[in-house]
Scaffold this active site. Sequence first.
Site, PDB file in Angstrom:
ATOM      1  N   GLY A   1       0.827  -1.204   0.000  1.00 39.64           N
ATOM      2  CA  GLY A   1       0.000   0.000   0.000  1.00 39.64           C
ATOM      3  C   GLY A   1       0.852   1.241   0.000  1.00 39.64           C
ATOM      4  O   GLY A   1       1.488   1.553  -0.998  1.00 39.64           O
ATOM      5  N   ALA A   2       0.896   1.946   1.112  1.00 43.27           N
ATOM      6  CA  ALA A   2       1.652   3.186   1.276  1.00 43.27           C
ATOM      7  C   ALA A   2       1.307   4.193   0.183  1.00 43.27           C
ATOM      8  O   ALA A   2       2.143   4.604  -0.597  1.00 43.27           O
ATOM      9  CB  ALA A   2       3.149   2.915   1.352  1.00 43.27           C
ATOM     10  N   HIS A   3       0.017   4.551   0.141  1.00 42.21           N
ATOM     11  CA  HIS A   3      -0.463   5.578  -0.779  1.00 42.21           C
ATOM     12  C   HIS A   3      -1.831   6.069  -0.296  1.00 42.21           C
ATOM     13  O   HIS A   3      -2.405   5.510   0.625  1.00 42.21           O
ATOM     14  CB  HIS A   3      -0.551   5.041  -2.216  1.00 42.21           C
ATOM     15  CG  HIS A   3      -1.551   3.944  -2.399  1.00 42.21           C
ATOM     16  ND1 HIS A   3      -1.198   2.615  -2.316  1.00 42.21           N
ATOM     17  CD2 HIS A   3      -2.879   3.966  -2.646  1.00 42.21           C
ATOM     18  CE1 HIS A   3      -2.271   1.870  -2.521  1.00 42.21           C
ATOM     19  NE2 HIS A   3      -3.311   2.661  -2.709  1.00 42.21           N
ATOM     20  N   ALA A   4      -2.306   7.105  -0.939  1.00 48.39           N
ATOM     21  CA  ALA A   4      -3.650   7.628  -0.687  1.00 48.39           C
ATOM     22  C   ALA A   4      -4.346   7.782  -2.036  1.00 48.39           C
ATOM     23  O   ALA A   4      -3.706   7.731  -3.087  1.00 48.39           O
ATOM     24  CB  ALA A   4      -3.572   8.983   0.023  1.00 48.39           C
TER      25      ALA A   4
ATOM     26  N   ALA B   1      -2.764   5.079   3.557  1.00 56.66           N
ATOM     27  CA  ALA B   1      -2.909   3.755   4.166  1.00 56.66           C
ATOM     28  C   ALA B   1      -1.786   2.846   3.726  1.00 56.66           C
ATOM     29  O   ALA B   1      -1.365   2.878   2.561  1.00 56.66           O
ATOM     30  CB  ALA B   1      -4.257   3.144   3.783  1.00 56.66           C
TER      31      ALA B   1
END
Length: 140
Positions: free
Chosen positions: A53-56, A101
């Site tokens: 993930g590690a993005h919006a 997230a």
Amino acid sequence: MKRSTVFDCSVIDLPKIENRAGNITPLHGGLNLPFEIKRVFYSYDIPGGEARGAHAHKECHQFLVAAGGSFEVVLDDGINKRTVLLNRPFYGLHIPPGIWASEQGFSSGSICLVLTSHGYDEKDYIRNYDDFLKLMADDT
């Protein structure tokens, strides 16, 4: 983009149809999910210690389910952070747009099922955390 907070993210108890031959959990967009489903994908074979993930997203809603095993979802709205453990296939986490997230702490054999409100569109992603913080600061 609507300004969301980590407190807008909700764990939803999904229906569970129990049967001695195995359980079923049906997912219906607009009924037990707060949006119509446009895309479904899942992550699996995730090595121990890896994060995903590690993005919006600017417009896309996501709904995450631990279809197998368990993992944590770290939620960040630019001010507050919150960690949610997903470890049952009849619970899901709704993540509205505007939330950074990332998933971490995957157990062996875990499967992260993701249902989204939009099809894939690279322009909807915010992949750099500093860009995310700037965008959130501009929204206030």
